[in-house]
Design an enzyme around this catalytic site. Structure first.
Site, mmCIF file in Angstrom:
data_model
loop_
_atom_site.group_PDB
_atom_site.id
_atom_site.type_symbol
_atom_site.label_atom_id
_atom_site.label_comp_id
_atom_site.label_asym_id
_atom_site.label_seq_id
_atom_site.Cartn_x
_atom_site.Cartn_y
_atom_site.Cartn_z
ATOM 1 N N PHE A 1 2.097 8.593 -0.937
ATOM 2 C CA PHE A 1 1.855 7.440 -0.637
ATOM 3 C C PHE A 1 0.277 7.295 -1.570
ATOM 4 C CE2 PHE A 1 5.399 7.031 2.437
ATOM 5 C CZ PHE A 1 5.968 6.465 1.642
ATOM 6 N N TRP B 1 0.766 -1.277 -0.066
ATOM 7 C CA TRP B 1 -0.187 -0.119 -0.143
ATOM 8 C C TRP B 1 0.923 1.307 0.056
ATOM 9 C CZ3 TRP B 1 0.062 4.091 3.330
ATOM 10 C CH2 TRP B 1 -1.060 5.071 2.937
ATOM 11 N N HIS B 2 1.963 1.047 0.643
ATOM 12 C CA HIS B 2 3.253 2.400 0.609
ATOM 13 C C HIS B 2 3.854 2.801 -0.744
ATOM 14 C CE1 HIS B 2 2.481 1.718 5.072
ATOM 15 N NE2 HIS B 2 2.815 3.055 5.365
ATOM 16 N N GLY B 3 3.743 1.854 -1.917
ATOM 17 C CA GLY B 3 4.853 2.019 -2.416
ATOM 18 C C GLY B 3 4.702 0.548 -3.288
#
Length: 485
Positions: free
Chosen positions: A485, A329-331
């Protein structure tokens, strides 16, 4: 529009005055007061978000419209099967948009490298819309909650658009549940003086953490990480520790500004940070860090997979799934996935021994200072988090490995490199002030709550001093880390 920019400092008071003292008086005579109040929120939010790039507004409007429509279709579905179909269509649509803008190029490149295929003509030239991961998850929570019967679908499309686009938390959270935020747009808000004052205080504290702590730490962190192979182990460790405070000051600072700004408009947002660096184990750390995301994955991924109601093997599986997905999810980078896996591994001993819920209260509750044992637990948990932040901050897995190996060198016991001592002194003093204030207020709703018996003159002297310090160290506004993000 950045919170720490002159543009926002102009935008916020104008929006506040129009919302309460100009626009409010005009709509009192209308039968559609609530709709008009929400419409103003939508317009203000779209101005705020469109300030980066007006094209971003198309995506958030599509997300809002489709998610609102899915709720209506779920509510009118003739069967549970049909309702489930509408829910999944909305999930696939929203995650599909997110995947195209955030992950498509990453997976194409990885696939091409695996099979030695040229990427010419396959990659998309797209800009990652600011905050897309945040408002996408917020929209998904609505359709899932409606399907699960936790709330009724709303017919008020203006209120729904306000719920998705509410500007204080639009680009970096907190990721609000529809069950908490949407109902607040279905009732008119009233101005409460004490709440607004507390909101201003929280905004001030968020600005302090961002500008005085995070931005000054960033100077040293960027210098060391950009040339990590030439640094001593002590320098690498110091930079990693400063990055831990940078990302905390940056992200929790954003959350404080967002929550405080929302209070100015009569809206209550959920708490997103609760003193995570005072945690006694990694499970407690994750109950206190980015609370809105961790609880989102708990409610919509971990529990549907069986949560903790299954055998140990499946609990371990579920834990790895949510941490790996959280990392992704963060990248779109293997470093984020490795960071998630690292924390899942730290969770394993707690899961297997059943001690992952051991610490649910504040540390040193009823006492001024922690015990020696608690202090050791806090330091160990913090250092483990720092190791994870190195992987998070690195550009590649290789760089993260080099950095970690560089720390565990004989030069770890040397004096760290400090070029501009004045700048670093500000960082250290700022961190000390932040930790002291938040320790004293660890049982309060947020980190900057002054004693009730403090004289008014002294109270305002503290406010003025903070404003002077923030102004002194504010330069060109830097973007918040989680905007990426």
């Amino acid at each position: 529009m950045l919170f720490n920019s002159v543009t926002f400092l102009i935008f916020l008071p104008i929006a506040f005055l129009l919302y309460w003292f100009v626009f409010e008086r005009l709509i009192r005579r209308s039968r559609h007061q609530l709709t008009l109040q929400n419409a103003f929120v939508v317009v203000a939010s779209y101005v705020f978000y469109g300030w980066w790039d007006w094209r971003f507004l198309v995506l958030i409007a599509i997300t809002s419209l489709c998610s609102w429509g899915s709720g209506m279709l779920i509510g009118k579905a003739a069967s549970k099967k049909r309702a489930k179909m509408w829910m999944w269509l909305n999930i696939i649509l929203n995650l599909g948009i997110l995947a195209v803008f955030k992950y498509y190029n990453f997976f194409v490149v990885e696939f091409a490298q695996l099979f030695h295929i040229a990427t010419d003509g396959l990659l998309l030239k797209v800009i990652l819309p600011v905050g897309i991961s945040f408002y996408t998850f917020q929209a998904l929570s609505y359709s899932i909650d409606v399907y699960q019967g936790k709330m009724e679908p709303t017919k008020d499309i203006i209120a729904f658009f306000a719920f998705i686009s509410f500007f204080p938390q639009l680009v970096a959270g907190p990721i609000e549940r529809a069950t908490n935020l949407l109902p607040q747009f279905l009732h008119r808000r009233e101005f409460i003086h004490d709440t607004a004052v507390d909101g201003m205080r929280q905004i001030l504290w968020g600005m302090f953490k961002k500008i005085v702590v995070a931005d000054t730490c960033a100077i040293y962190v960027d210098q060391v990480f950009s040339n990590h192979t030439a640094q001593s182990g002590s320098t690498l460790l110091l930079a990693a520790i400063l990055f831990a405070f940078q990302i905390y000051g940056d992200f929790s600072g954003y959350s404080d500004i967002a929550i405080g700004t929302a209070k100015l408009f009569g809206i209550r947002l959920m708490r997103n940070f609760n003193n995570p660096y005072f945690s006694r184990d990694i499970a407690e750390f994750w109950r206190r860090w980015h609370i809105s995301l961790t609880t989102w994955f708990r409610d919509y991924v971990y529990i549907p997979l069986g949560g903790s109601r299954v055998g140990k093997a499946k609990i371990v599986r579920n834990t790895f799934i949510i941490f790996l997905v959280s990392g992704l999810w963060h990248g779109a980078n293997w470093t984020f996935i490795a960071w998630g896996a690292f924390h899942a591994l730290l969770f394993l001993p707690l899961i297997l021994t059943g001690t992952n819920r051991k610490y649910t209260n504040q540390v040193a509750e009823g006492r001024f200072l922690p015990t020696i044992k608690e202090t050791g637990q806090i330091v160990l948990t913090f250092l483990l988090a720092v190791m994870g932040w190195i992987v998070f901050r690195a550009e590649t897995i290789g760089q993260a490995w080099e950095y970690l190996c560089g720390i565990f060198d004989r030069s770890l016991f040397s004096i760290p490199w400090l070029k501009n001592r004045e700048t670093y002194l500000v960082s250290f003093v700022g961190i000390a002030v932040m930790l002291t204030v938040e320790w004293l207020n660890r049982n309060k709703p947020h980190g900057f709550v002054l004693p009730q018996r403090m004289p008014v003159v002294l109270r305002y002297a503290v406010y003025v001093a903070m404003i002077v310090v923030i102004t002194r160290f504010s330069g060109s506004p830097s973007a918040f880390i989680y905007f990426a993000f």
